[in-house]
Design a protein around this motif. Structure first.
Motif, PDB file in Angstrom:
ATOM      1  N   VAL A  92       0.447  -1.580  -0.287  1.00 14.35           N
ATOM      2  CA  VAL A  92       0.070  -0.255  -0.423  1.00 14.35           C
ATOM      3  C   VAL A  92       1.252   1.167  -0.261  1.00 14.35           C
ATOM      4  N   PRO A  93       1.518   1.350   1.009  1.00 10.62           N
ATOM      5  CA  PRO A  93       2.413   3.029   0.519  1.00 10.62           C
ATOM      6  C   PRO A  93       3.400   2.625  -0.138  1.00 10.62           C
ATOM      7  N   PHE A  94       3.880   1.317  -0.783  1.00 13.64           N
ATOM      8  CA  PHE A  94       4.539   1.570  -2.568  1.00 13.64           C
ATOM      9  C   PHE A  94       3.915   2.274  -3.449  1.00 13.64           C
ATOM     10  N   HIS A  95       2.489   1.702  -3.492  1.00 15.57           N
ATOM     11  CA  HIS A  95       1.707   2.156  -4.474  1.00 15.57           C
ATOM     12  C   HIS A  95       1.186   3.774  -3.870  1.00 15.57           C
ATOM     13  N   ARG A  96       1.473   4.046  -3.431  1.00 13.36           N
ATOM     14  CA  ARG A  96       1.438   5.434  -2.643  1.00 13.36           C
ATOM     15  C   ARG A  96       1.837   6.569  -3.283  1.00 13.36           C
ATOM     16  N   ALA A  97       3.507   5.815  -3.267  1.00  8.05           N
ATOM     17  CA  ALA A  97       4.696   6.547  -3.666  1.00  8.05           C
ATOM     18  C   ALA A  97       4.836   6.227  -5.257  1.00  8.05           C
ATOM     19  N   PHE A  98       4.718   4.902  -5.854  1.00  6.97           N
ATOM     20  CA  PHE A  98       5.448   5.276  -7.196  1.00  6.97           C
ATOM     21  C   PHE A  98       4.268   4.484  -8.311  1.00  6.97           C
ATOM     22  N   GLY A  99       2.400   4.309  -7.813  1.00  7.69           N
ATOM     23  CA  GLY A  99       1.562   4.133  -8.459  1.00  7.69           C
ATOM     24  C   GLY A  99       1.590   4.566  -9.964  1.00  7.69           C
ATOM     25  N   ARG A 100       1.326   6.319  -9.363  1.00 10.77           N
ATOM     26  CA  ARG A 100       1.306   7.523 -10.389  1.00 10.77           C
ATOM     27  C   ARG A 100       2.453   7.206 -10.936  1.00 10.77           C
ATOM     28  N   ARG A 102       4.511   5.223 -12.156  1.00 11.60           N
ATOM     29  CA  ARG A 102       4.134   3.953 -13.192  1.00 11.60           C
ATOM     30  C   ARG A 102       3.331   4.014 -14.141  1.00 11.60           C
ATOM     31  N   LEU A 103       2.438   4.825 -14.229  1.00 14.30           N
ATOM     32  CA  LEU A 103       0.926   5.118 -15.171  1.00 14.30           C
ATOM     33  C   LEU A 103       1.883   6.141 -16.166  1.00 14.30           C
ATOM     34  N   ARG A 104       2.185   6.824 -15.677  1.00 18.99           N
ATOM     35  CA  ARG A 104       2.677   8.044 -16.597  1.00 18.99           C
ATOM     36  C   ARG A 104       3.864   7.837 -17.499  1.00 18.99           C
ATOM     37  N   ASP A 105       3.437   8.025 -18.754  1.00 22.75           N
ATOM     38  CA  ASP A 105       4.606   8.031 -19.954  1.00 22.75           C
ATOM     39  C   ASP A 105       5.433   9.089 -20.014  1.00 22.75           C
ATOM     40  N   VAL A 106       5.698   9.820 -18.560  1.00 23.28           N
ATOM     41  CA  VAL A 106       7.360  10.927 -19.118  1.00 23.28           C
ATOM     42  C   VAL A 106       8.531  10.185 -18.824  1.00 23.28           C
ATOM     43  N   ASP A 107       8.981  10.421 -17.841  1.00 23.52           N
ATOM     44  CA  ASP A 107      10.244  10.079 -17.800  1.00 23.52           C
ATOM     45  C   ASP A 107      11.016   8.530 -18.222  1.00 23.52           C
ATOM     46  N   SER A 108       9.907   7.885 -17.648  1.00 21.04           N
ATOM     47  CA  SER A 108      10.499   6.392 -18.276  1.00 21.04           C
ATOM     48  C   SER A 108       8.767   5.600 -19.135  1.00 21.04           C
ATOM     49  N   ARG A 109       9.290   4.552 -19.707  1.00 22.05           N
ATOM     50  CA  ARG A 109       7.184   3.699 -20.224  1.00 22.05           C
ATOM     51  C   ARG A 109       6.597   3.780 -19.653  1.00 22.05           C
ATOM     52  N   ARG A 110       5.415   4.122 -19.931  1.00 23.96           N
ATOM     53  CA  ARG A 110       4.191   3.599 -19.319  1.00 23.96           C
ATOM     54  C   ARG A 110       4.445   1.687 -17.854  1.00 23.96           C
ATOM     55  N   GLY A 111       4.756   1.805 -16.982  1.00 23.98           N
ATOM     56  CA  GLY A 111       4.818   0.238 -16.156  1.00 23.98           C
ATOM     57  C   GLY A 111       6.394   0.563 -15.522  1.00 23.98           C
ATOM     58  N   THR A 112       7.132   1.565 -16.105  1.00 20.39           N
ATOM     59  CA  THR A 112       8.142   1.482 -15.352  1.00 20.39           C
ATOM     60  C   THR A 112       8.745   2.586 -15.246  1.00 20.39           C
ATOM     61  N   LEU A 113       9.791   2.148 -14.065  1.00 18.23           N
ATOM     62  CA  LEU A 113      10.398   3.392 -13.415  1.00 18.23           C
ATOM     63  C   LEU A 113      11.629   3.658 -13.670  1.00 18.23           C
ATOM     64  N   SER A 114      11.907   5.650 -14.084  1.00 22.28           N
ATOM     65  CA  SER A 114      13.422   5.789 -14.165  1.00 22.28           C
ATOM     66  C   SER A 114      13.901   6.160 -12.212  1.00 22.28           C
ATOM     67  N   ALA A 115      15.493   6.670 -12.925  1.00 16.39           N
ATOM     68  CA  ALA A 115      15.820   6.647 -11.679  1.00 16.39           C
ATOM     69  C   ALA A 115      15.469   8.036 -11.373  1.00 16.39           C
ATOM     70  N   ALA A 116      14.921   8.917 -12.081  1.00  8.90           N
ATOM     71  CA  ALA A 116      14.313   9.945 -11.052  1.00  8.90           C
ATOM     72  C   ALA A 116      13.066   9.772 -10.939  1.00  8.90           C
ATOM     73  N   GLU A 117      12.197   8.810 -11.227  1.00  6.94           N
ATOM     74  CA  GLU A 117      11.127   8.538 -10.155  1.00  6.94           C
ATOM     75  C   GLU A 117      10.656   7.786  -9.633  1.00  6.94           C
ATOM     76  N   LEU A 118      12.133   6.619  -9.608  1.00  3.74           N
ATOM     77  CA  LEU A 118      12.485   5.869  -7.942  1.00  3.74           C
ATOM     78  C   LEU A 118      13.044   6.729  -7.351  1.00  3.74           C
ATOM     79  N   LEU A 119      13.720   8.375  -7.380  1.00  2.46           N
ATOM     80  CA  LEU A 119      14.307   8.556  -6.076  1.00  2.46           C
ATOM     81  C   LEU A 119      13.424   9.612  -6.080  1.00  2.46           C
ATOM     82  N   ALA A 120      12.102  10.136  -6.741  1.00  2.00           N
ATOM     83  CA  ALA A 120      10.622  11.104  -6.302  1.00  2.00           C
ATOM     84  C   ALA A 120       9.990  10.334  -5.462  1.00  2.00           C
ATOM     85  N   GLY A 121      10.109   9.335  -6.090  1.00  4.74           N
ATOM     86  CA  GLY A 121       8.926   7.955  -5.026  1.00  4.74           C
ATOM     87  C   GLY A 121       9.330   7.648  -3.459  1.00  4.74           C
TER      88      GLY A 121
END
Length: 372
Positions: A92-100, A102-121
């Motif tokens: 649950v806390p992981f989904h809150r931090a990383f779920g959205r 992962r769903l955005r196709d901005v820094d990485s492809r949809r369903g994945t996480l970039s380094a920036a997204e990992l650090l932000a989450g």
């Protein structure tokens, strides 16, 4: 179903079909699926998180630093929790931090996480202190990032040892002629002295993890006597890894500080390879100079069975090298089946065969030891 899961199922299933009783060793092997810090009900979401950071990304978009960062997020979260293992509710806390993210196709492809997204989450999950702490060698150890150096100094890595349920040591048992001897390909390093310095800092071994395996020290210990949890992954090429773990303890260490012990160690190794290695090459080429050697002795349930691997450093023709050399009992049937189906390629790649840097810990050590 991944190859490694097929291998495990085949190994245990074959035993049932043949009417074999599942031994203590086989039961331990089956129990060592996944990570010691995650319960069986957490394995799915933890693997999915690692997939998003690395394994599910296109090959040309994968970055080992992102995989290590993802492992550190999970391990740091666990280290800061009161409970003993991660469970299904921790998604649950992981989904809150990383779920959205992962769903955005901005820094990485949809369903994945970039380094920036990992650090932000991770900042949302753990606190704004995490990115800076993770980048600081003085605040990172045992795969965990700490708020302060003082917090790191007070950490008890044996908390993970308590969960690991490490069983007795299982060095090779049969006479040497019945054992399997293998010398892996050497990997050149810029400085054996620098590599030795790196290896002696056992809390930093997760920093050199690869796509197929990583070591985590379970004690606040020097190299001699340290016990490591090894997490290996099969099925990485398909983006569907399955993790198995094993345990080894450093039972012997020789350096140039004790020349007689160093000579004895390498004389024993070369004699064994010459007599029982079935055309295996020397550990140190003729005319080379041994610099470092240590034994990684298995514990019961290890995915390679009973054995002793060795990591050595030597100098030859003015250049420094790392190399692994293993001695193993003939594998029990359950381990041999899984190994043949899923483990052989990953095992050899991890110790430098094939020169695939993202899979080889020896190549990662070489990178770490290179002049900056």
């Amino acid at each position: 179903m991944s190859q490694s899961r097929i291998g495990l199922a085949a190994a245990l299933g074959t035993g049932i079909l043949l009417g074999r009783a599942i031994s203590t060793e086989q039961a331990t092997f089956a129990r060592l699926a996944g990570s010691s810090i995650a319960g069986a009900d957490a394995a799915g979401w933890v693997t999915d998180f690692l997939n998003a950071a690395y394994y599910r990304r296109a090959h040309d978009e994968r970055d080992l630093d992102d995989l290590r960062l993802a492992f550190a997020v999970v391990t740091t979260y666990w280290a800061r929790k009161d409970r003993r293992k991660l469970h299904a509710a921790d998604v649950v806390p992981f989904h809150r931090a990383f779920g959205r993210r992962r769903l955005r196709d901005v820094d990485s492809r949809r369903g994945t996480l970039s380094a920036a997204e990992l650090l932000a989450g991770a900042s949302q999950l753990l606190g704004d202190w995490f990115p800076e702490a993770y980048a600081d060698d003085e605040r990172r150890g045992w795969g965990v990032a700490f708020r302060t150096p003082e917090e790191k100094a007070g950490y008890r890595p044996d908390r993970r040892l308590d969960l690991a349920r490490v069983e007795e040591l299982t060095p090779p048992g049969p006479p040497a002629p019945e054992q399997n001897w293998h010398t892996y390909s050497p990997v050149e390093v810029a400085s054996a002295d620098r590599v030795t310095e790196i290896l002696l800092a056992t809390e930093r071994w997760p920093d050199y993890g690869t796509a197929v395996g990583r070591f985590t020290g379970l004690r606040d210990s020097p190299l001699l006597g340290q016990t490591f949890e090894i997490e290996v992954a099969a099925g990485t090429e398909s983006g569907r890894p399955v993790f198995q773990r094993g345990y080894v303890t450093i039972t012997r260490l020789v350096t140039r500080d004790d020349e007689p012990a160093l000579r004895e160690y390498f004389d024993e190794l070369e004699d064994g390879l010459a007599r029982f290695g079935r055309d295996e090459p020397r550990a140190v080429p003729e005319g080379g100079e041994p610099l470092l050697g240590f034994d990684l002795t298995t514990h019961r349930g290890h995915f390679m069975g009973h054995g002793r691997n060795r990591l050595i450093a030597f100098r030859h023709d003015g250049r420094d090298y790392l190399r692994a050399a293993g001695t193993w009992d003939p594998m029990p049937w359950h381990a041999a089946t899984a190994y043949e189906l899923a483990g052989r390629e990953a095992q050899r790649a991890f110790w430098g065969e094939g020169a695939i840097a993202e899979k080889s810990m020896l190549h990662q050590l070489a990178i770490a030891a290179a002049p900056r």
